[in-house]
Scaffold this active site. Sequence first.
Site, PDB file in Angstrom:
ATOM      1  CG  ASP A  16      -2.080   0.925   1.106  1.00  0.00           C
ATOM      2  OD1 ASP A  16      -2.354   1.413  -0.012  1.00  0.00           O
ATOM      3  OD2 ASP A  16      -2.737   1.194   2.134  1.00  0.00           O
ATOM      4  CG  ASN A  64      -7.563  -2.377  -5.088  1.00  0.00           C
ATOM      5  OD1 ASN A  64      -6.557  -3.049  -4.878  1.00  0.00           O
ATOM      6  ND2 ASN A  64      -7.983  -1.465  -4.240  1.00  0.00           N
TER       7      ASN A  64
END
Length: 230
Positions: A16, A64
């Site tokens: 991330d 996502n």
Amino acid sequence: MPAAIKPPRHVGLIMDGNGRWAKKRLLPRSLGHAEGMKALIALSRHAKELGIEYLTVYALSTENMASRPREELEGLFGLLRQYFGKNLKELHASGARVKIIGDISAFPADIAELLADGEKNSPEGAAFTLCFALNYGGRDEIVRAAQKLASEGGAVTEERFSDALYTAGMPAPDLIIRTGGELRLSNFLLWQAAYAELYFTDVLFPDFGEREFDKAIAEYNKRNRRFGGV
Ligand code: FPP
């Protein structure tokens, strides 16, 4: 890394912070992902050298895939084409294997084919596996396993359930690392993470190099793993 340090067998990695890395430099998010891919290439070599057997990286979640802007997804697809079309050869040549977990049927056909070829052309009996979680969600994986067992009938046991997951045959992760400062699993390896040690760092993924990885492994070595015992 000191000789006394024992590598975990399986490390999960939530990569991330690519977007924030790019934003800090006034660059497009896609460049953050491209830097993330470079970081991943270096880390996978390093993990192999350390004697880690499995490195599972969260490259694209089901969430996502459903909610990132089309342009960003196209950028990630471009990186997948680049990695699986080119960089993977080096990984294979080094004697390592690649594995995909997640629903890749939702990907453009050429990418689905590259991913399947990458798995198929992996060397037999490799000591290191780089596992990509792509369009992967832990809940989705659990529901698929439940559907499979329901359709087969018979007793539902932990062993049969584990064998119905994408990760069948792999050991559970010993350590899960998340870069980028958030303190959550975000639907990554939910079933498999039951006894994983968790390591969180504020370092953004493109800056997460070998030394940062070594720090996580050193911290893991200090943990007392009891698996529910005393
Ligand atoms: C999360 O950061 C990261 C992703 C959604 C993609 C991760 C992908 C890579 C590191 C490249 C992987 C390699 C290949 C071959 C595809 P974010 O964008 O959510 O960061 P932010 O939280 O700072 O916005």
